[in-house]
Design a protein around this motif. Structure first.
Motif, PDB file in Angstrom:
ATOM      1  N   VAL A   1      40.949  47.103  19.710  1.00  0.00           N
ATOM      2  CA  VAL A   1      42.135  46.428  20.225  1.00  0.00           C
ATOM      3  C   VAL A   1      41.770  45.704  21.514  1.00  0.00           C
ATOM      4  N   THR A   2      42.458  44.600  21.741  1.00  0.00           N
ATOM      5  CA  THR A   2      42.219  43.807  22.943  1.00  0.00           C
ATOM      6  C   THR A   2      43.247  44.171  23.998  1.00  0.00           C
ATOM      7  N   ARG A   3      42.771  44.480  25.177  1.00  0.00           N
ATOM      8  CA  ARG A   3      43.636  44.793  26.320  1.00  0.00           C
ATOM      9  C   ARG A   3      43.393  43.762  27.404  1.00  0.00           C
ATOM     10  N   ASP A   4      44.431  43.461  28.175  1.00  0.00           N
ATOM     11  CA  ASP A   4      44.248  42.438  29.205  1.00  0.00           C
ATOM     12  C   ASP A   4      43.296  42.924  30.291  1.00  0.00           C
ATOM     13  N   ALA A   5      42.912  41.992  31.139  1.00  0.00           N
ATOM     14  CA  ALA A   5      41.889  42.280  32.154  1.00  0.00           C
ATOM     15  C   ALA A   5      42.481  42.727  33.480  1.00  0.00           C
ATOM     16  N   ILE A   6      43.800  42.904  33.528  1.00  0.00           N
ATOM     17  CA  ILE A   6      44.444  43.333  34.783  1.00  0.00           C
ATOM     18  C   ILE A   6      44.239  44.839  34.918  1.00  0.00           C
ATOM     19  N   ILE A   7      43.110  45.203  35.459  1.00  0.00           N
ATOM     20  CA  ILE A   7      42.770  46.609  35.671  1.00  0.00           C
ATOM     21  C   ILE A   7      42.152  46.764  37.058  1.00  0.00           C
ATOM     22  N   SER A   8      41.935  47.988  37.436  1.00  0.00           N
ATOM     23  CA  SER A   8      41.302  48.266  38.725  1.00  0.00           C
ATOM     24  C   SER A   8      39.836  48.618  38.538  1.00  0.00           C
ATOM     25  N   GLU A   9      39.107  48.474  39.626  1.00  0.00           N
ATOM     26  CA  GLU A   9      37.682  48.810  39.644  1.00  0.00           C
ATOM     27  C   GLU A   9      37.349  49.384  41.016  1.00  0.00           C
ATOM     28  N   VAL A  10      36.461  50.353  41.041  1.00  0.00           N
ATOM     29  CA  VAL A  10      36.065  50.974  42.307  1.00  0.00           C
ATOM     30  C   VAL A  10      34.691  50.471  42.709  1.00  0.00           C
ATOM     31  N   ASP A  11      34.590  49.981  43.940  1.00  0.00           N
ATOM     32  CA  ASP A  11      33.303  49.581  44.495  1.00  0.00           C
ATOM     33  C   ASP A  11      32.604  50.832  45.014  1.00  0.00           C
ATOM     34  N   PRO A  12      31.549  51.293  44.345  1.00  0.00           N
ATOM     35  CA  PRO A  12      30.910  52.555  44.755  1.00  0.00           C
ATOM     36  C   PRO A  12      30.277  52.483  46.141  1.00  0.00           C
ATOM     37  N   GLU A  13      29.973  51.268  46.595  1.00  0.00           N
ATOM     38  CA  GLU A  13      29.371  51.128  47.919  1.00  0.00           C
ATOM     39  C   GLU A  13      30.374  51.397  49.030  1.00  0.00           C
TER      40      GLU A  13
END
Length: 782
Positions: free
Chosen positions: A563-575
């Motif tokens: 299934v295709t989900r939109d790209a409005i998600i969060s991401e964590v910068d590990p640095e």
């Protein structure tokens, strides 16, 4: 080397909807020389085929890589223009819609100059945002096409069968040793008086015999991890102590010396330590009540098939499924610990569930029929455990028709009996249910409207009902031979499961859907659906309808390998992440996991599970969380642009996409006028708000800040994002006071999508506050 930003800016007339108040030509003249704007045009209808064709030509001719459309609400035509960008080979997330119709021309229809100035500022805010936009890729989530159904009552059976009949494997987990749920305790159903057995048995047989359904009875789900399309499930099963080759001769129960009172079972009753839970249930086998079994061994001696094993065994199953249907059902209201407990202990008092078992004397073993010859006066009390200030405030819906059905059956058996029904309101919400009420009245059943204050023992083994008759406005007492308490529905055995699945529940304790009208069978966790009375009080037809709806959702999901989900998600910068786990605790969807140990402990977003609400980014103290599509840089740029001129005369509003922003749109659709000082910044959720946004606005001199979200507790599309926003705003108010900033300048409001009038009122109140502050400032200068 960074790609040069080339923006195409298009301003729509929308006929006279915009151009009747604002001059698109004037806006083009003032905006065409703004930074990075390569082409700026106006069009009568930008969304029309001609308008889209013109944009498409410009995209190719000028090599544009970002587009701003100043027109209607993004909730209307954002998908339209995103498809246009895809056609041109441009990432669809490099589009910005500027709302100059619903939130400008329509709400400032009599202030053309102010509306035009506001429109230009909104365009500048949109340009500032799109400059910081980055290409995003939609997510492709693989789907494991097997389903799990939790609960073996009517809803669970229907859902499992519907899914299996389309060819997808199903595992059905049932806590009890038999299928059927509460239907095992019913004699007849309303409104037509059909035998419960005739309705449920074909369904149980079809599920049991279906090759695509794996049954796990005596089992409970103990752990769930994963996300849409890929859930890992742990199921604990108590293996049967009576083996499948049991021939149901019944000799074991005959010799068993242990009699068990079914105090915890609906309707009460008794059974032996080895017993048949229901004569016609599936699986068709005796079970051993291990808790009460003394292991005397008498049953082993008489069993001709040697099918009994008194040494209980357990098994753990590991499942992988793509979707889950929760159908854990309901339990009747438990009188123990309630104000009705003293009534319930009287021998002449029983619940509607117990009466149901007596009416069908052969329904369960150990139950004798009613002593009909002694029953001359019978009373029913409705709404026991429902619609109460102290207790369950909700209506259970099925209590009234159940009592009417039982009263009619008793009247048919005992024509000379006098039957009275004590009620506060009769609620027969369906046309077929209303017929029950009509038949009851025509049969001579008396209805007494009033509050029952007390029930106490009377003479000759009878019971006295003390009530306040509302129609006669007088106290009354009634003596009956049998009193039936119409008990309501309460959440079933879902409490442990609630902790396992992390599914939210409403104030009533039932599982909560995403939206009661738009997404009534979906939960906040993608791929997990609700069926039947675990969602709230329902009758059989509604439960089966919802079960089929949930099954249809599963089947639609399984129609695709991914299934295709939109790209409005969060991401964590590990640095940048310091491993504080704040985002992990705040996330409403368990979409963040902590990885590593010690100083290497970091947060990581499970992309397939993320809903893009941005609650985690609003909570992160270090700025390590990047909310794609609504980054800190994008929002800060909008704040700075909105307050670049005359900030002391501005109201900055942060509105959640689903409710408050839609409410502002509805104010426009309704042509509700309010002052033009407000500048709206759209967030996916009010929980995206970070204190630094508000601090930045006040540092720039804004008059007031509004944070507007969905009504708590159940309206938030992201479960608890609104409550997270509330906590942050309340905490920030005390800090503002220490800085010398009046906390009243920061306002939190709950505004739903249909509350355009409330949005208008709030902005008018804030504008009045602003005007008062301006007058006092002018007065001080004099």
């Amino acid at each position: 080397m960074p790609t040069e930003i080339k923006i195409g800016l298009y301003i729509c007339h929308c006929g006279l909807n915009i151009a009747g108040v604002i001059s698109p030509e004037a806006l083009v003249a003032r905006a065409q020389n703004l930074p990075e704007v390569v082409v700026c045009r106006h069009h009568l209808y930008t969304c029309s085929e001609a308008g889209q064709r013109e944009i498409l030509q410009d995209l190719r001719y000028f090599g544009l890589n970002r587009v701003v459309i100043a027109a209607c609400s993004p909730k209307l035509h954002e998908p339209t223009f995103r498809r246009l960008l895809i056609e041109a080979g441009i990432n669809p997330y490099l589009l910005e819609m500027v709302n100059i119709r619903e939130q400008c021309s329509w709400v400032h229809a009599h202030e053309s100059a102010a509306a035009e100035a506001k429109a230009l500022e909104l365009i500048r805010m949109g340009l500032a945002r799109v400059r910081r936009a980055r290409p995003l890729a939609d997510r492709q989530v693989p789907v494991h096409r097997e389903a799990l159904v939790i609960g073996g009552g009517p809803a669970g059976l229907r859902a499992a069968l519907d899914i299996a009949q389309t060819g997808y494997p199903v595992t059905l987990v049932e806590r009890r040793p038999i299928l059927g749920g509460m239907f095992n305790y019913l004699h007849r159903t309303f409104p037509y008086g059909q035998s419960a057995l005739s309705l449920i048995n074909p369904l149980m047989a079809a599920v049991t015999l279906h090759p695509g359904i794996h049954l796990l009875v005596g089992s409970e789900v103990t752990a769930v991890t994963g996300y849409l399309g890929n859930y890992q499930i742990t199921v604990h099963q108590d293996l049967p102590t009576v083996l499948p080759h049991c021939d149901r001769c019944g000799r074991c129960a005959e010799v068993c010396p242990v009699i068990v009172s079914e105090e915890t079972e609906p309707g009460g009753g008794i059974h032996k330590a080895i017993y048949l839970p229901a004569p016609h249930a599936f699986p068709p086998s005796y079970v051993v009540d291990i808790t009460h079994c003394t292991k005397c061994g008498l049953c082993l001696e008489v069993c001709p098939q040697q099918a009994i094993d008194l040494d209980p065994k357990e098994e753990t199953h590991q499942l992988r499924v793509g979707a889950i249907v929760v159908a854990t059902g309901f339990l009747p209201f438990d009188l123990r610990g309630s104000r009705y407990e003293a009534w319930a202990v009287l021998p002449q008092v029983m619940t509607t569930v117990a009466l149901e078992r007596h009416l069908g004397a052969s329904c369960l073993p150990g139950q004798g029929g009613l002593p009909e010859e002694n029953l001359r006066d019978i009373g029913f009390i409705l709404c026991v455990g429902s619609r109460e200030e102290e207790g369950n405030r909700y209506c259970s819906r099925v209590c009234c028709p159940t009592a009417l059905k039982q009263a009619l059956e008793l009247k048919a058996r005992l024509p000379q009996a006098r039957i009275r029904i004590y009620y506060r309101d009769i609620r027969t919400t369906k046309k077929d249910w209303e017929e029950l009420y009509t038949r009851a009245r025509e049969s001579g059943i008396l209805f007494v409207r009033g509050q029952v204050n007390d029930v106490r023992p009377g003479a000759d083994g009878r019971v006295i009902i003390a009530a306040q008759n509302e129609l006669l406005q007088t106290a009354m007492e009634d003596e009956v031979d049998l009193l039936v308490l119409a008990v309501g529905m309460t959440p079933g055995h879902g409490l442990p499961l609630r902790e396992v699945l992390k599914l939210p529940v409403g104030e009533d304790g039932f599982f909560l859907e995403v939206h009661p009208k738009l997404r009534p069978v979906e939960t906040v966790l993608d791929g997990i659906f609700l069926a039947g009375a675990c969602h709230g009080p329902k009758d059989l037809s509604e439960s089966l309808t919802q079960a089929s709806a949930a099954a249809a959702k599963v089947i639609a999901l399984f129609a695709h390998e991914q299934v295709t989900r939109d790209a409005i998600i969060s991401e964590v910068d590990p640095e940048v992440c310091v491993g504080c786990a704040t985002c992990f605790r705040e996330c409403p969807f368990q979409a963040i996991e902590m990885v590593g140990e010690g100083k290497e402990l970091k947060a990581r977003v499970i992309t397939a599970a993320c809903k893009g609400c941005g609650v985690c980014a609003g909570a992160c103290p270090t700025g390590a969380v990047i909310a794609h599509g609504f980054t800190d840089d994008m929002i800060m740029a909008q704040i700075n642009e909105a307050l670049a001129e005359n900030p002391h005369r501005k109201i900055l509003a942060f509105c959640c996409n689903w409710c408050a922003y839609a409410g502002a749109d509805f104010a426009g659709v309704s042509r509700l006028q309010y002052p033009p000082e407000v500048r709206i910044i759209r967030l996916m959720c009010s929980g995206r708000i970070h204190p630094k946004f508000i601090n930045q606005a006040f540092s720039l001199g804004v008059s007031q800040v509004l944070v507007a979200g969905c009504h708590p507790p159940g309206d938030c599309h992201y479960v608890s994002g609104n409550l997270r926003a509330q906590a942050r705003v309340n905490k920030l108010k005390s800090k503002l006071a220490k800085k010398g900033i009046d906390p009243q300048r920061l306002r939190l409001e709950w505004i739903s999508a249909n509350e355009g009038g409330k949005f208008q009122r709030v902005i008018r109140e804030m504008a009045a506050f602003l005007e008062k502050a301006m007058r006092e400032e002018r007065k001080g200068k004099k």
